[in-house]
Write a protein that holds these residues in place. Structure first.
Motif, PDB file in Angstrom:
ATOM      1  N   PRO A 368      -8.649  -1.466  -8.472  1.00 43.15           N
ATOM      2  CA  PRO A 368      -8.855  -1.895  -9.864  1.00 43.15           C
ATOM      3  C   PRO A 368      -7.622  -2.387 -10.608  1.00 43.15           C
ATOM      4  O   PRO A 368      -7.735  -2.885 -11.727  1.00 43.15           O
ATOM      5  CB  PRO A 368      -9.405  -0.616 -10.521  1.00 43.15           C
ATOM      6  N   GLU A 369      -6.441  -2.258 -10.022  1.00 39.50           N
ATOM      7  CA  GLU A 369      -5.241  -2.742 -10.708  1.00 39.50           C
ATOM      8  C   GLU A 369      -4.208  -3.224  -9.698  1.00 39.50           C
ATOM      9  O   GLU A 369      -4.316  -2.969  -8.500  1.00 39.50           O
ATOM     10  CB  GLU A 369      -4.647  -1.635 -11.595  1.00 39.50           C
ATOM     11  N   CYS A 370      -3.223  -3.916 -10.197  1.00 44.06           N
ATOM     12  CA  CYS A 370      -2.160  -4.435  -9.334  1.00 44.06           C
ATOM     13  C   CYS A 370      -1.397  -3.280  -8.685  1.00 44.06           C
ATOM     14  O   CYS A 370      -1.018  -2.311  -9.359  1.00 44.06           O
ATOM     15  CB  CYS A 370      -1.195  -5.306 -10.150  1.00 44.06           C
ATOM     16  N   LEU A 371      -1.156  -3.385  -7.396  1.00 49.32           N
ATOM     17  CA  LEU A 371      -0.509  -2.303  -6.654  1.00 49.32           C
ATOM     18  C   LEU A 371       1.018  -2.414  -6.616  1.00 49.32           C
ATOM     19  O   LEU A 371       1.689  -1.496  -6.137  1.00 49.32           O
ATOM     20  CB  LEU A 371      -1.044  -2.279  -5.219  1.00 49.32           C
ATOM     21  N   SER A 372       1.547  -3.503  -7.097  1.00 46.52           N
ATOM     22  CA  SER A 372       2.990  -3.704  -7.042  1.00 46.52           C
ATOM     23  C   SER A 372       3.738  -2.574  -7.744  1.00 46.52           C
ATOM     24  O   SER A 372       3.471  -2.264  -8.917  1.00 46.52           O
ATOM     25  CB  SER A 372       3.363  -5.048  -7.677  1.00 46.52           C
ATOM     26  N   ASN A 373       4.635  -1.908  -6.989  1.00 44.68           N
ATOM     27  CA  ASN A 373       5.489  -0.824  -7.478  1.00 44.68           C
ATOM     28  C   ASN A 373       4.735   0.447  -7.892  1.00 44.68           C
ATOM     29  O   ASN A 373       5.326   1.335  -8.518  1.00 44.68           O
ATOM     30  CB  ASN A 373       6.342  -1.306  -8.668  1.00 44.68           C
ATOM     31  N   VAL A 383      -1.908  13.788  12.573  1.00 44.63           N
ATOM     32  CA  VAL A 383      -1.771  12.750  13.594  1.00 44.63           C
ATOM     33  C   VAL A 383      -3.150  12.225  13.965  1.00 44.63           C
ATOM     34  O   VAL A 383      -4.155  12.916  13.824  1.00 44.63           O
ATOM     35  CB  VAL A 383      -1.079  13.288  14.876  1.00 44.63           C
ATOM     36  N   GLY A 384      -3.171  10.985  14.440  1.00 46.54           N
ATOM     37  CA  GLY A 384      -4.412  10.442  14.966  1.00 46.54           C
ATOM     38  C   GLY A 384      -5.250   9.628  13.998  1.00 46.54           C
ATOM     39  O   GLY A 384      -6.230   9.022  14.391  1.00 46.54           O
ATOM     40  N   GLY A 385      -4.866   9.581  12.727  1.00 45.06           N
ATOM     41  CA  GLY A 385      -5.636   8.808  11.769  1.00 45.06           C
ATOM     42  C   GLY A 385      -5.272   7.332  11.817  1.00 45.06           C
ATOM     43  O   GLY A 385      -4.231   6.939  12.341  1.00 45.06           O
ATOM     44  N   ARG A 386      -6.135   6.501  11.257  1.00 49.18           N
ATOM     45  CA  ARG A 386      -5.865   5.061  11.210  1.00 49.18           C
ATOM     46  C   ARG A 386      -4.805   4.768  10.151  1.00 49.18           C
ATOM     47  O   ARG A 386      -4.822   5.341   9.065  1.00 49.18           O
ATOM     48  CB  ARG A 386      -7.145   4.294  10.897  1.00 49.18           C
ATOM     49  N   ASP A 387      -3.881   3.855  10.446  1.00 49.24           N
ATOM     50  CA  ASP A 387      -2.795   3.549   9.514  1.00 49.24           C
ATOM     51  C   ASP A 387      -3.014   2.230   8.775  1.00 49.24           C
ATOM     52  O   ASP A 387      -2.124   1.751   8.072  1.00 49.24           O
ATOM     53  CB  ASP A 387      -1.457   3.516  10.251  1.00 49.24           C
ATOM     54  N   LYS A 392      -1.866  -1.912   4.420  1.00 50.70           N
ATOM     55  CA  LYS A 392      -2.384  -2.836   3.416  1.00 50.70           C
ATOM     56  C   LYS A 392      -1.859  -2.504   2.018  1.00 50.70           C
ATOM     57  O   LYS A 392      -1.571  -3.414   1.225  1.00 50.70           O
ATOM     58  CB  LYS A 392      -3.916  -2.812   3.420  1.00 50.70           C
ATOM     59  N   LEU A 393      -1.728  -1.223   1.716  1.00 47.77           N
ATOM     60  CA  LEU A 393      -1.185  -0.825   0.410  1.00 47.77           C
ATOM     61  C   LEU A 393       0.262  -1.298   0.266  1.00 47.77           C
ATOM     62  O   LEU A 393       0.670  -1.821  -0.781  1.00 47.77           O
ATOM     63  CB  LEU A 393      -1.261   0.694   0.252  1.00 47.77           C
ATOM     64  N   LYS A 394       1.038  -1.125   1.306  1.00 47.68           N
ATOM     65  CA  LYS A 394       2.445  -1.538   1.268  1.00 47.68           C
ATOM     66  C   LYS A 394       2.578  -3.054   1.199  1.00 47.68           C
ATOM     67  O   LYS A 394       3.505  -3.579   0.551  1.00 47.68           O
ATOM     68  CB  LYS A 394       3.183  -0.994   2.502  1.00 47.68           C
TER      69      LYS A 394
END
Length: 509
Positions: A368-373, A383-387, A392-394
């Motif tokens: 819902p909002e800009c993710l920058s910073n 361990v073992g989860g999808r990254d 995508k967030l980064k």
């Protein structure tokens, strides 16, 4: 005599499946050391007992060898004196034409501890599940429950004047019952219903009149059945009993502590459920990372939960550190999936954002909002989860701190009850709710079969429907198991249940 205190639980099994067993009955069965049960008890209920539980069938059926009541009484006393937790399981309710009075008397004489656990009697449930109300303001203000085992001992002059008769154990003596009622003034046009194996997948119902019912069921084995005689039979609702998954045995592979809700959903649709946990959820190897993040909560803009386990362990740790939900003041919350959001709500909090497709991949696309910073805290599996979510967030400029909130791992060995059912071809459907569960399932089967695993796994699964909760799980199923037969359109437990009901209930298999 064993110093340990034994106890006998006299439990009513209800009229059939787990769906008609009381919660207290389920609890006692799951902890039973000795299970002494009647012949009419549904085999599904026996599966609730632990694997090391000693199970003794002491059922009595007309015309067949039976265990004497004295022997049953002695078994109860002997095992109780050995300090065992004994469940005496009788169909329906033990107090209605059962043998509970004899057993109570013997237990009292032997100074044995006991507890009575009522069950749902077929006298009440079978007519109801056949769509017949036992009372009505106009057609029947009372009903009488009686046994048809020895009709010559009953006062039929009095019984013929009562509104509604509910007769148990009357299949063999039906002609005598009909004769005696008509002889004492009951009209030949009086409505009659016979409910055979009420509440089970084999339920059958005959609707007739007192004058015609004997001819209608001539030559049919009616045991066990409930006979209803009275005007209330005319109120029968044909659509009263429908369970689309009746006759299906479904293997649930979720973690043991997470399977109850899903199993209940499936059981409510008539399925028999066997649980084979292919995942164990435990604390992380270290709490240091999460503790440090909780200490700095005010520095984050968003807290994102991608699983119910993440919510559970995060708030457990928050409480352990002497904090509560006030520590989240000023932080926005996002949850992936309805179940995750539901667990969050139990803590008195509401998500600020839930992605529409219930998958982590759509979270960034619909954020819902800009993710920058933006500083984001992401409690997740160690361990073992999808990254993919973190990447995508980064990529959108967010600063993401991933913290281990829990571990998930494969059990050391396969559940023996589930493995036996798979080998014997008794499983119709296997459900998978995550890619990791699919991998663990494959590993457990592979471990069991050894070198022949690839061929044997294909053979075992060849006639079983493989059902997945969503695209990623389906992809892993195809990679390891060779195929996927059904995928939920809505990626939730409810969505997976609905997909099974739509396919099986519509007769597609």
């Amino acid at each position: 005599m064993n110093d340990r205190l034994g106890k006998v639980y006299l439990v009513g099994a209800g009229i059939g499946s787990v769906a008609h067993l009381t919660i207290r009955g389920q609890q006692l069965l799951s902890n039973a050391e000795i299970l002494i049960y009647d012949d009419l008890v549904d085999p599904q209920l026996l599966d609730l007992a632990p694997e090391n539980c000693l199970k003794l069938n002491v059922g009595k059926r007309g015309g067949f060898p039976s265990t004497s009541q004295n022997t049953i009484n002695q078994l109860l006393v002997t095992f109780c004196r050995q300090g065992k937790q004994v469940v005496r399981l009788q169909s329906g309710d033990p107090s209605i034409f059962g043998r509970v009075n004899s057993e109570i008397k013997v237990l009292i004489q032997a100074n044995c501890n006991y507890e009575l656990v009522p069950g749902i009697s077929s006298a009440l449930a079978a007519p109801f599940l056949a769509g017949i109300p036992l009372t009505d303001k106009q057609l029947g203000c009372c009903f009488t429950v009686l046994t048809g085992h020895k009709p010559d001992l009953l006062n039929w002059k009095v019984l013929a004047e009562l509104d509604t008769l509910v007769i148990l154990m009357g299949g063999k003596t039906l002609p005598q019952i009909v004769y005696k009622l008509q002889r004492n003034g009951r009209s030949p046009s009086e409505p009659v219903a016979i409910v055979h194996k009420g509440g089970s997948p084999q339920q059958e119902v005959w609707i007739s009149t007192l004058g015609n019912i004997v001819d209608q069921v001539r030559g049919v084995s009616l045991s066990p059945s409930v006979i209803v005689i009275g005007k209330v039979v005319s109120l029968r609702n044909m659509a009263f009993f429908y369970s689309p998954l009746v006759g299906q045995t479904i293997l649930v592979t979720r973690a043991a502590e997470q399977s109850n809700q899903f199993s209940l959903m499936l059981q409510q649709q008539g399925a028999r459920v066997i649980e084979m946990p292919a995942l164990e959820i435990i604390s992380p190897s270290s709490w240091n990372g999460l503790d440090d993040a909780i200490d700095k909560l005010s520095s984050f803009d968003w807290l994102i939960f991608t699983s119910a386990n993440g919510v559970k362990f995060f708030f457990q740790r928050l409480k352990t550190l002497g904090k509560d939900v006030r520590a989240l003041a000023g932080i926005k919350l996002a949850t992936v999936g309805e179940k995750t959001d539901c667990i969050l709500k139990k803590h008195g909090l509401k998500s600020d954002f839930i992605p529409p497709d219930f998958v982590a991949d759509s979270l960034v696309e619909n954020f819902p909002e800009c993710l920058s910073n933006k500083k984001i805290l992401l409690p997740r599996v160690e361990v073992g989860g999808r990254d993919i979510l973190t990447k995508k967030l980064k990529q959108q400029g967010a600063q993401v701190l991933e913290i281990a909130a829990y571990q998930s791992r494969s059990p050391n060995q396969i559940n023996s009850k589930a493995w036996k059912a798979l080998q014997q071809g008794k499983v119709n459907i296997i459900t998978f709710t995550s890619s990791k569960i699919v991998r663990n399932f494959y590993y457990l089967i592979y471990q069991q079969l050894g070198k022949q695993a690839p061929y044997e796994i294909s053979s075992i699964l060849s006639k079983i429907i493989i059902a997945s909760i969503g695209p990623q799980t389906s992809k892993t199923c195809c990679e390891l198991l060779g195929r996927i037969d059904l995928e939920a359109q809505k990626y939730t437990l409810k969505g997976l249940t609905e997909a099974l009901v739509e396919r099986i209930g519509n007769g597609q298999d």
